[in-house]
Design a protein around this motif. Structure first.
Motif, PDB file in Angstrom:
ATOM      1  N   GLY A  39       0.738  -1.164  -0.061  1.00  0.00           N
ATOM      2  CA  GLY A  39       0.002   0.010   0.028  1.00  0.00           C
ATOM      3  C   GLY A  39       0.802   1.281  -0.142  1.00  0.00           C
ATOM      4  O   GLY A  39       0.598   2.196  -0.811  1.00  0.00           O
ATOM      5  N   GLY A  40       2.048   1.312   0.770  1.00  0.00           N
ATOM      6  CA  GLY A  40       2.770   2.487   1.101  1.00  0.00           C
ATOM      7  C   GLY A  40       3.479   2.763  -0.255  1.00  0.00           C
ATOM      8  O   GLY A  40       3.727   3.885  -0.837  1.00  0.00           O
ATOM      9  N   ILE A  41       3.829   1.423  -0.904  1.00  0.00           N
ATOM     10  CA  ILE A  41       4.674   1.802  -2.112  1.00  0.00           C
ATOM     11  C   ILE A  41       3.907   2.112  -3.443  1.00  0.00           C
ATOM     12  O   ILE A  41       4.298   3.198  -4.163  1.00  0.00           O
ATOM     13  N   PHE A  42       2.676   1.834  -3.446  1.00  0.00           N
ATOM     14  CA  PHE A  42       1.701   2.325  -4.364  1.00  0.00           C
ATOM     15  C   PHE A  42       1.239   3.739  -4.231  1.00  0.00           C
ATOM     16  O   PHE A  42       0.988   4.416  -5.056  1.00  0.00           O
ATOM     17  N   GLY A  43       1.211   4.148  -2.944  1.00  0.00           N
ATOM     18  CA  GLY A  43       1.050   5.310  -2.480  1.00  0.00           C
ATOM     19  C   GLY A  43       1.912   6.406  -2.847  1.00  0.00           C
ATOM     20  O   GLY A  43       1.704   7.378  -3.391  1.00  0.00           O
ATOM     21  N   ILE A  44       3.190   5.983  -2.577  1.00  0.00           N
ATOM     22  CA  ILE A  44       4.468   6.791  -3.228  1.00  0.00           C
ATOM     23  C   ILE A  44       4.534   7.117  -4.801  1.00  0.00           C
ATOM     24  O   ILE A  44       4.511   7.921  -5.168  1.00  0.00           O
ATOM     25  N   ALA A  45       3.941   5.846  -5.243  1.00  0.00           N
ATOM     26  CA  ALA A  45       4.042   5.918  -6.913  1.00  0.00           C
ATOM     27  C   ALA A  45       2.821   6.816  -7.320  1.00  0.00           C
ATOM     28  O   ALA A  45       3.182   7.792  -8.144  1.00  0.00           O
ATOM     29  N   ALA A  46       1.851   6.806  -6.560  1.00  0.00           N
ATOM     30  CA  ALA A  46       0.780   7.543  -7.130  1.00  0.00           C
ATOM     31  C   ALA A  46       1.063   9.252  -6.869  1.00  0.00           C
ATOM     32  O   ALA A  46       0.669   9.984  -7.450  1.00  0.00           O
ATOM     33  N   PHE A  49       2.501  10.863  -9.519  1.00  0.00           N
ATOM     34  CA  PHE A  49       1.690  11.428 -10.599  1.00  0.00           C
ATOM     35  C   PHE A  49       1.236  12.839 -10.353  1.00  0.00           C
ATOM     36  O   PHE A  49       1.094  13.806 -11.133  1.00  0.00           O
ATOM     37  N   ILE A  50       0.927  12.916  -8.959  1.00  0.00           N
ATOM     38  CA  ILE A  50       0.118  14.288  -8.626  1.00  0.00           C
ATOM     39  C   ILE A  50       1.210  15.484  -8.476  1.00  0.00           C
ATOM     40  O   ILE A  50       0.965  16.309  -8.927  1.00  0.00           O
ATOM     41  N   VAL A  51       2.224  14.976  -8.146  1.00  0.00           N
ATOM     42  CA  VAL A  51       3.365  16.070  -8.126  1.00  0.00           C
ATOM     43  C   VAL A  51       3.867  16.468  -9.511  1.00  0.00           C
ATOM     44  O   VAL A  51       4.243  17.578  -9.750  1.00  0.00           O
ATOM     45  N   ALA A  52       4.130  15.529 -10.204  1.00  0.00           N
ATOM     46  CA  ALA A  52       4.092  15.952 -11.848  1.00  0.00           C
ATOM     47  C   ALA A  52       3.134  16.519 -12.262  1.00  0.00           C
ATOM     48  O   ALA A  52       3.447  17.457 -13.104  1.00  0.00           O
ATOM     49  N   GLY A  53       1.753  16.317 -12.049  1.00  0.00           N
ATOM     50  CA  GLY A  53       0.692  16.877 -12.517  1.00  0.00           C
ATOM     51  C   GLY A  53       0.757  18.486 -12.041  1.00  0.00           C
ATOM     52  O   GLY A  53       0.331  19.254 -12.777  1.00  0.00           O
ATOM     53  N   ILE A  54       1.030  18.621 -10.700  1.00  0.00           N
ATOM     54  CA  ILE A  54       1.249  20.045 -10.193  1.00  0.00           C
ATOM     55  C   ILE A  54       2.425  20.742 -11.078  1.00  0.00           C
ATOM     56  O   ILE A  54       2.162  21.924 -11.285  1.00  0.00           O
ATOM     57  N   SER A  55       3.671  20.075 -11.193  1.00  0.00           N
ATOM     58  CA  SER A  55       4.690  20.952 -12.015  1.00  0.00           C
ATOM     59  C   SER A  55       4.255  21.269 -13.294  1.00  0.00           C
ATOM     60  O   SER A  55       4.870  22.311 -14.092  1.00  0.00           O
ATOM     61  N   ALA A  56       3.331  20.348 -13.893  1.00  0.00           N
ATOM     62  CA  ALA A  56       2.671  20.929 -15.533  1.00  0.00           C
ATOM     63  C   ALA A  56       1.529  21.709 -15.500  1.00  0.00           C
ATOM     64  O   ALA A  56       1.184  22.275 -16.478  1.00  0.00           O
ATOM     65  N   PHE A 126      12.621  17.164  -8.110  1.00  0.00           N
ATOM     66  CA  PHE A 126      12.574  16.634  -9.422  1.00  0.00           C
ATOM     67  C   PHE A 126      11.793  16.807 -10.478  1.00  0.00           C
ATOM     68  O   PHE A 126      12.054  17.097 -11.873  1.00  0.00           O
ATOM     69  N   PHE A 127      10.493  16.795 -10.095  1.00  0.00           N
ATOM     70  CA  PHE A 127       9.344  17.187 -10.949  1.00  0.00           C
ATOM     71  C   PHE A 127       9.291  18.725 -11.478  1.00  0.00           C
ATOM     72  O   PHE A 127       8.704  19.100 -12.714  1.00  0.00           O
ATOM     73  N   LEU A 128       9.843  19.536 -10.494  1.00  0.00           N
ATOM     74  CA  LEU A 128       9.853  21.225 -10.729  1.00  0.00           C
ATOM     75  C   LEU A 128      11.148  21.536 -11.682  1.00  0.00           C
ATOM     76  O   LEU A 128      11.167  22.344 -12.234  1.00  0.00           O
ATOM     77  N   SER A 129      12.320  20.828 -11.310  1.00  0.00           N
ATOM     78  CA  SER A 129      13.418  21.226 -11.905  1.00  0.00           C
ATOM     79  C   SER A 129      14.048  20.435 -12.958  1.00  0.00           C
ATOM     80  O   SER A 129      14.332  20.865 -14.103  1.00  0.00           O
ATOM     81  N   LEU A 148       7.021   9.493 -19.328  1.00  0.00           N
ATOM     82  CA  LEU A 148       8.008   9.598 -18.289  1.00  0.00           C
ATOM     83  C   LEU A 148       7.489   9.530 -16.800  1.00  0.00           C
ATOM     84  O   LEU A 148       8.054   9.133 -15.833  1.00  0.00           O
ATOM     85  N   VAL A 149       6.117  10.102 -16.493  1.00  0.00           N
ATOM     86  CA  VAL A 149       5.511   9.999 -15.273  1.00  0.00           C
ATOM     87  C   VAL A 149       5.394   8.547 -14.962  1.00  0.00           C
ATOM     88  O   VAL A 149       5.467   7.934 -13.805  1.00  0.00           O
ATOM     89  N   ALA A 150       4.882   7.737 -15.878  1.00  0.00           N
ATOM     90  CA  ALA A 150       4.568   6.456 -15.644  1.00  0.00           C
ATOM     91  C   ALA A 150       5.957   5.720 -15.381  1.00  0.00           C
ATOM     92  O   ALA A 150       5.761   4.622 -14.586  1.00  0.00           O
ATOM     93  N   SER A 151       6.602   5.926 -16.141  1.00  0.00           N
ATOM     94  CA  SER A 151       8.110   5.335 -16.034  1.00  0.00           C
ATOM     95  C   SER A 151       8.820   5.582 -14.788  1.00  0.00           C
ATOM     96  O   SER A 151       9.436   4.648 -14.113  1.00  0.00           O
ATOM     97  N   TYR A 152       8.531   6.825 -14.284  1.00  0.00           N
ATOM     98  CA  TYR A 152       9.202   7.035 -12.958  1.00  0.00           C
ATOM     99  C   TYR A 152       8.193   6.411 -11.751  1.00  0.00           C
ATOM    100  O   TYR A 152       8.728   5.628 -10.916  1.00  0.00           O
ATOM    101  N   ALA A 153       7.087   6.291 -11.982  1.00  0.00           N
ATOM    102  CA  ALA A 153       6.095   5.582 -10.929  1.00  0.00           C
ATOM    103  C   ALA A 153       6.434   4.033 -10.884  1.00  0.00           C
ATOM    104  O   ALA A 153       6.478   3.464  -9.811  1.00  0.00           O
TER     105      ALA A 153
END
Length: 206
Positions: A39-46, A49-56, A126-129, A148-153
């Motif tokens: 659960g924690g691992i998939f929470g970190i991966a998810a 996506f949110i942090v990447a979305g914010i950066s975009a 990482f996602f902002l810079s 790229l986001v899917a690859s990171y996750a």
């Protein structure tokens, strides 16, 4: 997108480096066994996506352009990480023998991982810079971003699974009193170190 392999290398090193998420995965492996880390691992991966979305989004542009918004974001995140670090540092050696089925539930650990990733300095910067430098402008912009986001996750899931397996195998030592104290000190110092690094960080290009 000719720099995909370079992106994978940079992202893998970012995920692999010890940080709050890695420590959470190790702690969950010791408390709940390997299955309790999922659960924690998939929470970190998810959370990636949110942090990447914010950066975009416009919010990402605001954080990159506004000194005030950036400062508020980084000090809130830094305070949270420092609080977690101090709490772990002062805690008694954890008793990993007493596992709670309720606490090991997937959704509980997923939420914990998601929340932590939202304040993880590694992911934020990482996602902002770094991340935007690998997305080429053009009609395939969205497809590149998603890949790229899917690859990171995916790297998060794979690498954190490796950490969980290692912690599970080394449980005998890590759950001893000495191992528990060292884990607390290392975990607390790491959280406080990342909190300090986040508080002292400057915007990209400043």
């Amino acid at each position: 997108m000719t720099s995909y392999l370079l992106f994978l290398a940079v992202a893998a090193l970012t995920v692999l480096s010890p940080g709050p998420g890695v420590l959470m995965t190790i702690a969950n492996a010791l408390r709940f066994g390997f299955r309790g880390t999922v659960g924690g691992i998939f929470g970190i991966a998810a959370g990636a996506f949110i942090v990447a979305g914010i950066s975009a989004t416009a919010l990402g542009a605001l954080l990159a352009a506004s000194a005030v918004a950036f400062s508020v974001m980084k000090f809130v995140g830094a305070a949270y990480l420092m609080y977690l670090g101090l709490k772990i540092w002062k805690a008694s050696p954890p008793n990993f023998c007493n596992r709670s089925v309720h606490e090991a539930k997937f959704l509980r650990r997923f939420g914990e991982g998601l929340a932590l990733q939202m304040t993880n300095p590694k992911a934020i910067f990482f996602f902002l810079s770094v991340f935007p430098q690998f997305v080429e402008s053009g009609p395939s912009h969205k497809a590149q971003f998603a890949l790229l986001v899917a690859s990171y996750a995916t790297l998060v899931v794979c690498i954190h699974t490796g950490y969980a397996l290692f912690a599970h195998q080394a449980r005998a030592w890590l759950t001893s009193e000495r191992g528990g104290r060292l884990l607390n000190k290392a975990g607390g110092a790491t959280f406080m170190g990342f909190g300090a690094a986040l508080a002292l960080a400057k915007r990209s290009g400043t």
